[in-house]
Design a protein around this motif. Sequence first.
Motif, PDB file in Angstrom:
ATOM      1  N   ARG A  12       0.835  -1.205   0.000  1.00 52.65           N
ATOM      2  CA  ARG A  12       0.000   0.000   0.000  1.00 52.65           C
ATOM      3  C   ARG A  12       0.871   1.256   0.000  1.00 52.65           C
ATOM      4  NH1 ARG A  12      -2.650   3.656   3.280  1.00 52.65           N
ATOM      5  NH2 ARG A  12      -4.810   4.063   2.677  1.00 52.65           N
ATOM      6  N   ARG A  13       1.878   1.280   0.881  1.00 50.40           N
ATOM      7  CA  ARG A  13       2.775   2.430   0.947  1.00 50.40           C
ATOM      8  C   ARG A  13       3.517   2.623  -0.379  1.00 50.40           C
ATOM      9  NH1 ARG A  13       3.755   0.437   6.213  1.00 50.40           N
ATOM     10  NH2 ARG A  13       5.653  -0.608   5.481  1.00 50.40           N
ATOM     11  N   ALA A  14       3.988   1.532  -0.977  1.00 48.34           N
ATOM     12  CA  ALA A  14       4.726   1.619  -2.242  1.00 48.34           C
ATOM     13  C   ALA A  14       3.835   2.151  -3.363  1.00 48.34           C
ATOM     14  CB  ALA A  14       5.284   0.246  -2.620  1.00 48.34           C
ATOM     15  N   ILE A  15       2.599   1.688  -3.403  1.00 52.68           N
ATOM     16  CA  ILE A  15       1.669   2.128  -4.445  1.00 52.68           C
ATOM     17  C   ILE A  15       1.328   3.607  -4.283  1.00 52.68           C
ATOM     18  CG2 ILE A  15      -0.693   1.847  -5.315  1.00 52.68           C
ATOM     19  CD1 ILE A  15      -0.378  -1.183  -4.485  1.00 52.68           C
ATOM     20  N   THR A  19       2.312   6.715  -6.752  1.00 52.94           N
ATOM     21  CA  THR A  19       1.272   7.607  -7.269  1.00 52.94           C
ATOM     22  C   THR A  19       1.630   9.059  -6.977  1.00 52.94           C
ATOM     23  OG1 THR A  19      -0.361   5.866  -6.841  1.00 52.94           O
ATOM     24  CG2 THR A  19      -1.209   8.070  -7.271  1.00 52.94           C
ATOM     25  N   GLU A  20       2.150   9.333  -5.781  1.00 58.66           N
ATOM     26  CA  GLU A  20       2.611  10.690  -5.432  1.00 58.66           C
ATOM     27  C   GLU A  20       3.669  11.170  -6.429  1.00 58.66           C
ATOM     28  OE1 GLU A  20       1.985  12.876  -2.871  1.00 58.66           O
ATOM     29  OE2 GLU A  20       1.596  11.767  -1.023  1.00 58.66           O
ATOM     30  N   ARG A  21       4.645  10.307  -6.708  1.00 59.36           N
ATOM     31  CA  ARG A  21       5.727  10.690  -7.627  1.00 59.36           C
ATOM     32  C   ARG A  21       5.176  10.968  -9.020  1.00 59.36           C
ATOM     33  NH1 ARG A  21       8.169   6.323  -5.007  1.00 59.36           N
ATOM     34  NH2 ARG A  21       7.937   4.998  -6.865  1.00 59.36           N
ATOM     35  N   LEU A  22       4.270  10.132  -9.476  1.00 58.65           N
ATOM     36  CA  LEU A  22       3.691  10.326 -10.805  1.00 58.65           C
ATOM     37  C   LEU A  22       2.860  11.600 -10.875  1.00 58.65           C
ATOM     38  CD1 LEU A  22       2.677   6.632 -11.566  1.00 58.65           C
ATOM     39  CD2 LEU A  22       4.424   7.967 -12.771  1.00 58.65           C
ATOM     40  N   LEU A  23       2.137  11.900  -9.801  1.00 54.11           N
ATOM     41  CA  LEU A  23       1.313  13.108  -9.776  1.00 54.11           C
ATOM     42  C   LEU A  23       2.151  14.381  -9.789  1.00 54.11           C
ATOM     43  CD1 LEU A  23      -1.512  12.123  -7.278  1.00 54.11           C
ATOM     44  CD2 LEU A  23      -1.836  12.853  -9.654  1.00 54.11           C
ATOM     45  N   ALA A  24       3.397  14.285  -9.348  1.00 52.17           N
ATOM     46  CA  ALA A  24       4.279  15.453  -9.375  1.00 52.17           C
ATOM     47  C   ALA A  24       4.647  15.838 -10.803  1.00 52.17           C
ATOM     48  CB  ALA A  24       5.543  15.175  -8.563  1.00 52.17           C
ATOM     49  N   GLU A  25       4.487  14.888 -11.740  1.00 49.96           N
ATOM     50  CA  GLU A  25       4.915  15.132 -13.121  1.00 49.96           C
ATOM     51  C   GLU A  25       3.790  15.031 -14.142  1.00 49.96           C
ATOM     52  OE1 GLU A  25       8.083  12.451 -13.957  1.00 49.96           O
ATOM     53  OE2 GLU A  25       9.292  13.103 -12.247  1.00 49.96           O
ATOM     54  N   HIS A  26       2.655  14.444 -13.750  1.00 47.08           N
ATOM     55  CA  HIS A  26       1.585  14.186 -14.715  1.00 47.08           C
ATOM     56  C   HIS A  26       0.221  14.559 -14.134  1.00 47.08           C
ATOM     57  CE1 HIS A  26       4.551  11.817 -16.963  1.00 47.08           C
ATOM     58  NE2 HIS A  26       4.851  11.221 -15.815  1.00 47.08           N
ATOM     59  N   ARG A  27      -0.730  14.830 -15.008  1.00 48.10           N
ATOM     60  CA  ARG A  27      -2.096  15.071 -14.566  1.00 48.10           C
ATOM     61  C   ARG A  27      -2.701  13.755 -14.069  1.00 48.10           C
ATOM     62  NH1 ARG A  27      -5.100  17.334 -19.624  1.00 48.10           N
ATOM     63  NH2 ARG A  27      -4.250  15.349 -20.363  1.00 48.10           N
ATOM     64  N   VAL A  36       1.076   2.977 -12.494  1.00 48.54           N
ATOM     65  CA  VAL A  36       1.339   2.970 -11.060  1.00 48.54           C
ATOM     66  C   VAL A  36       1.993   1.661 -10.648  1.00 48.54           C
ATOM     67  CG1 VAL A  36       0.257   2.959  -8.782  1.00 48.54           C
ATOM     68  CG2 VAL A  36      -0.479   4.624 -10.498  1.00 48.54           C
ATOM     69  N   ALA A  37       1.487   0.556 -11.168  1.00 50.01           N
ATOM     70  CA  ALA A  37       2.059  -0.752 -10.839  1.00 50.01           C
ATOM     71  C   ALA A  37       3.532  -0.807 -11.238  1.00 50.01           C
ATOM     72  CB  ALA A  37       1.267  -1.856 -11.527  1.00 50.01           C
ATOM     73  N   ALA A  38       3.828  -0.353 -12.451  1.00 52.43           N
ATOM     74  CA  ALA A  38       5.219  -0.370 -12.918  1.00 52.43           C
ATOM     75  C   ALA A  38       6.105   0.517 -12.044  1.00 52.43           C
ATOM     76  CB  ALA A  38       5.272   0.077 -14.377  1.00 52.43           C
ATOM     77  N   ALA A  39       5.606   1.686 -11.674  1.00 54.09           N
ATOM     78  CA  ALA A  39       6.403   2.625 -10.885  1.00 54.09           C
ATOM     79  C   ALA A  39       6.603   2.159  -9.456  1.00 54.09           C
ATOM     80  CB  ALA A  39       5.743   4.007 -10.892  1.00 54.09           C
ATOM     81  N   SER A  40       5.663   1.374  -8.935  1.00 50.09           N
ATOM     82  CA  SER A  40       5.741   0.934  -7.539  1.00 50.09           C
ATOM     83  C   SER A  40       6.452  -0.401  -7.375  1.00 50.09           C
ATOM     84  CB  SER A  40       4.335   0.825  -6.946  1.00 50.09           C
ATOM     85  OG  SER A  40       3.591  -0.194  -7.608  1.00 50.09           O
ATOM     86  N   GLY A  41       6.623  -1.133  -8.489  1.00 49.78           N
ATOM     87  CA  GLY A  41       7.216  -2.459  -8.395  1.00 49.78           C
ATOM     88  C   GLY A  41       6.270  -3.491  -7.815  1.00 49.78           C
ATOM     89  N   VAL A  42       4.978  -3.180  -7.830  1.00 46.36           N
ATOM     90  CA  VAL A  42       3.950  -4.082  -7.318  1.00 46.36           C
ATOM     91  C   VAL A  42       3.158  -4.618  -8.496  1.00 46.36           C
ATOM     92  CG1 VAL A  42       1.869  -4.205  -5.884  1.00 46.36           C
ATOM     93  CG2 VAL A  42       3.819  -2.842  -5.128  1.00 46.36           C
ATOM     94  N   ALA A  43       2.759  -5.865  -8.430  1.00 47.68           N
ATOM     95  CA  ALA A  43       2.022  -6.487  -9.532  1.00 47.68           C
ATOM     96  C   ALA A  43       0.739  -5.712  -9.831  1.00 47.68           C
ATOM     97  CB  ALA A  43       1.679  -7.930  -9.191  1.00 47.68           C
ATOM     98  N   LYS A  44       0.412  -5.636 -11.119  1.00 45.14           N
ATOM     99  CA  LYS A  44      -0.777  -4.898 -11.534  1.00 45.14           C
ATOM    100  C   LYS A  44      -2.039  -5.427 -10.856  1.00 45.14           C
ATOM    101  CE  LYS A  44      -2.414  -5.558 -15.688  1.00 45.14           C
ATOM    102  NZ  LYS A  44      -2.582  -5.503 -17.154  1.00 45.14           N
TER     103      LYS A  44
END
Length: 198
Positions: A12-15, A19-27, A36-44
């Motif tokens: 949960r924390r990783a996801i 998402t926080e990191r992605l929101l800093a750069e994308h709408r 999000v799955a790819a960025a967090s290293g957690v299975a889709k």
Amino acid sequence: MPTERADAARNRRAILAATERLLAEHRPQDISMERVAAASGVAKGTVFHRFGNRAGLMLALMVERAHALEDAVRTGPPPLGEGAPDRERLLAFVAAIVDVVSRNKSLLAELARSGVTVPSSEEYHRSQPNPHAVYEFWHGHISTLLRAENPAVDADTLAHLILGALHSDPILAQLTDQGPDRLKAALHALITAQLDAK
């Protein structure tokens, strides 16, 4: 809600962090569950199982961000925490809410656009925080402090008006164009006038 398993809490924390990191750069609307799955290293499948869909994920992130303010009220120093006069706590709390909304306006707009349609399965809802808990806490705290300062004020309705305005498109647009200071000043004036009314 049952205690979260350690591995589930880590996921949960990783996801949410991804998402926080992605929101800093994308709408928000440009961030997919797969991304999000790819960025967090957690299975889709884990991301979908945990949050249901993108609206559920965005809602969980908004709730997570709002909980920091709740913690400041419950256990932090004054003026948000205990120890300051009720009026000072109220004005500080409303200003802090404006800051939360201002920092998360794109997320709020996405939640409004999506209608916050989250899965209806019982298993999903057992794993999630109450989506209304943030509003209920904010409303309860504002109305309690209003009532303590001026029992003649319609505290419940005024608290709803304050919070409802923060989700309106014109206010979100103003926050985008001008930042939070003008809105803070207007709410400060509104609240002070109500508290000083006979």
